[in-house]
Design a protein around this motif. Sequence first.
Motif, PDB file in Angstrom:
ATOM      1  N   HIS A  44      -8.088   4.434  -8.865  1.00  0.00           N
ATOM      2  CA  HIS A  44      -9.047   4.557  -9.976  1.00  0.00           C
ATOM      3  C   HIS A  44      -9.643   5.968 -10.005  1.00  0.00           C
ATOM      4  CE1 HIS A  44      -9.274   0.715 -11.951  1.00  0.00           C
ATOM      5  NE2 HIS A  44      -9.430   0.053 -10.815  1.00  0.00           N
ATOM      6  N   ARG A  91     -15.172   1.972 -11.847  1.00  0.00           N
ATOM      7  CA  ARG A  91     -14.415   0.981 -11.065  1.00  0.00           C
ATOM      8  C   ARG A  91     -14.281   1.447  -9.609  1.00  0.00           C
ATOM      9  NH1 ARG A  91     -15.447  -1.362 -14.831  1.00  0.00           N
ATOM     10  NH2 ARG A  91     -14.278  -2.847 -16.107  1.00  0.00           N
ATOM     11  N   LYS A 117      -8.110  -2.853  -1.161  1.00  0.00           N
ATOM     12  CA  LYS A 117      -9.227  -2.327  -1.947  1.00  0.00           C
ATOM     13  C   LYS A 117      -9.394  -0.809  -1.839  1.00  0.00           C
ATOM     14  CE  LYS A 117     -11.997  -6.534  -2.278  1.00  0.00           C
ATOM     15  NZ  LYS A 117     -13.301  -7.167  -1.978  1.00  0.00           N
ATOM     16  N   LEU A 150      -1.494   1.586  -9.649  1.00  0.00           N
ATOM     17  CA  LEU A 150      -2.666   0.710  -9.693  1.00  0.00           C
ATOM     18  C   LEU A 150      -2.245  -0.747  -9.801  1.00  0.00           C
ATOM     19  CD1 LEU A 150      -5.728   0.415  -9.830  1.00  0.00           C
ATOM     20  CD2 LEU A 150      -5.581   0.731 -12.311  1.00  0.00           C
ATOM     21  N   GLU A 151      -1.276  -1.012 -10.650  1.00  0.00           N
ATOM     22  CA  GLU A 151      -0.785  -2.377 -10.826  1.00  0.00           C
ATOM     23  C   GLU A 151      -0.190  -2.904  -9.526  1.00  0.00           C
ATOM     24  OE1 GLU A 151      -0.483  -5.822 -12.749  1.00  0.00           O
ATOM     25  OE2 GLU A 151      -1.365  -3.992 -13.589  1.00  0.00           O
ATOM     26  N   VAL A 155     -15.948  -0.417  -6.067  1.00  0.00           N
ATOM     27  CA  VAL A 155     -15.195  -0.822  -4.873  1.00  0.00           C
ATOM     28  C   VAL A 155     -15.675  -0.046  -3.645  1.00  0.00           C
ATOM     29  CG1 VAL A 155     -12.910  -1.019  -3.830  1.00  0.00           C
ATOM     30  CG2 VAL A 155     -13.180  -1.406  -6.284  1.00  0.00           C
ATOM     31  N   HIS A 179     -12.767   4.503 -15.105  1.00  0.00           N
ATOM     32  CA  HIS A 179     -12.107   4.491 -13.793  1.00  0.00           C
ATOM     33  C   HIS A 179     -13.050   4.956 -12.685  1.00  0.00           C
ATOM     34  CE1 HIS A 179      -8.143   3.283 -15.124  1.00  0.00           C
ATOM     35  NE2 HIS A 179      -8.194   4.163 -16.101  1.00  0.00           N
ATOM     36  N   GLU A 234       0.828  -1.210   0.000  1.00  0.00           N
ATOM     37  CA  GLU A 234       0.000   0.000   0.000  1.00  0.00           C
ATOM     38  C   GLU A 234       0.862   1.259   0.000  1.00  0.00           C
ATOM     39  OE1 GLU A 234      -3.912   1.809   2.316  1.00  0.00           O
ATOM     40  OE2 GLU A 234      -2.961  -0.028   3.023  1.00  0.00           O
ATOM     41  N   VAL A 249      -6.881   0.692  -4.150  1.00  0.00           N
ATOM     42  CA  VAL A 249      -7.239   0.432  -5.555  1.00  0.00           C
ATOM     43  C   VAL A 249      -8.333   1.399  -5.999  1.00  0.00           C
ATOM     44  CG1 VAL A 249      -8.293  -1.234  -7.137  1.00  0.00           C
ATOM     45  CG2 VAL A 249      -6.532  -1.994  -5.529  1.00  0.00           C
ATOM     46  N   LYS A 278      -2.902  -3.724  -6.787  1.00  0.00           N
ATOM     47  CA  LYS A 278      -3.707  -4.918  -7.058  1.00  0.00           C
ATOM     48  C   LYS A 278      -3.080  -6.182  -6.477  1.00  0.00           C
ATOM     49  CE  LYS A 278      -6.026  -3.317 -11.270  1.00  0.00           C
ATOM     50  NZ  LYS A 278      -6.123  -3.469 -12.739  1.00  0.00           N
ATOM     51  N   HIS A 279      -1.786  -6.113  -6.134  1.00  0.00           N
ATOM     52  CA  HIS A 279      -1.104  -7.285  -5.579  1.00  0.00           C
ATOM     53  C   HIS A 279      -1.283  -7.333  -4.064  1.00  0.00           C
ATOM     54  CE1 HIS A 279       0.896  -6.926  -9.511  1.00  0.00           C
ATOM     55  NE2 HIS A 279       1.065  -8.228  -9.409  1.00  0.00           N
TER      56      HIS A 279
END
Length: 506
Positions: free
Chosen positions: A226, A249, A219, A210-211, A253, A246, A194, A222, A214-215
């Motif tokens: 977006h 998205r 949330k 963002l990539e 969430v 975006h 984070e 993320v 996601k790991h």
Amino acid sequence: QTALEASRMRTTPKVMREKYFSAGSQFVECGDLHRAAMCFQNAHDFLFAAIAFEKIGKLEEASGQYVRAQEANDASRCLEEIGMFGRAVRVLVDFEFFDRAIDCLHRYEIKVQKLKQEGRAVPAVLIENKPSNVHSEANLCYRSANFYYSRGNMDKAIEAIQRLKNTDDQVLFLQEKGFYEKAAEILRKEGKIEQAAQLLLRCGETDKALECAKHGPHKPMVAFIHLCLSRRYESDEHNLEKVKFHAERALMVYTELEDYNGQAQAKLLLGKHTKNEKQIKAACRDFRNVKPPNEAGELECYIVHATIMKGLKTLKDYYQIVRNIALGLRILDVLSNPNIEYSDRHQLYLSFYGLELDLVRDQVTWYPHQYPLCNHIMETKEMKGKHFVSLDRVTAVGALERLYLSQIKIWAQMAKVWLEEYTLSHLLCIRYQEGQLCSADCRYMHRPYESTQERNAALDSLVCSVYLDYSMQTGMEKLDKNKHKKSDSDESSWNAVEKLLDFVLP
């Protein structure tokens, strides 16, 4: 004999030094290295003096001569051999050989540790000549990294700071020097996903952020990224689809997380760029559901709604405009008077524009890549291209106040003109009521009210005018108390009240 002759030539320093050098060479041939060293020293040939002292085991004296000869490595080596590690490190630091100083420090630590492991006493010379705390490994790593950075050798600067054992310190340095991606890489390896994503986001690497986010189970981050991506694309009319993508998205969430503030911001973006009034009204409701209510977001919804509407045509529309004015003045009161009772709301309003408040320093920090909404409010030439900007709170609040006051002024003038025209056309002319003739250009009504509804329309317009006067009067008085310039317009008058009383009690 030659040395004696040299000592008598003080009036001719050059010749004297040549004689001393010659004498030193002769002493070397005779094997008297101590006297040779003294002669070389007097001849200012410090390197030969150092070599001579070293050969006869006088390492401390040799070190001094090596220093004078600008041979820091040899000077440090001599001191290290006799256990004077503190001075050995200091010599290397003085010559800005920070990496070698770190190596010397490590050798001291290894030597002491080995003695302790073997159960042997640490010699007094090592205890007395322990490297200073000023020359700790962390300090030397910082100085080494700064040394390379100041000379433009970025690779060596990064290599130097990575010798630090504490990764937080590494990240701090890399952030300060603008190596955000490298800092994020370290955080990612440490499992601090984070923090890594936030760092990439703040330096403008939004897609990479963002990539990264996601790991892992991050949330909220993320969704926020977006949201930032949606804001980034909204300045380009050709990227409307990306704005929507975006924002949708983010909304998905935030809805899952039951985050009303996040939902509201996503809905506001969607409504703004799709001209969807229903979505904007939903955003407004969500801002009200935040605890405490996010009135700054609510007002932004009204501003956006007013811009996408085809025009304000009804009394209901102008009632809303007056409510907006009252809301804007309430926000101004909180911003300009950050007492403890307002502190949560004060910070909430600032955070809507991406301004993080530091109460201790009384400063705000703004990250342009996260909150481009604030660009047109805060940005100056000095801020362009920066990943973050620090401002004193008063300056930041002043910029927001100017934004609000300019909008309030527009609304107040617009409402005043419209309400005056509307009210005149719905009030009975006094001369008409008295049975007298009236001029052709009279704007009052010249017929009796046909229904209660028609009479109530006149009453409602008068009440709305009173609401406008009251909001402006009380709002500007509060701002004046908070040492803000008082409005020089006539909004502080109470003419609307007089008209209302005349209507109700003719």
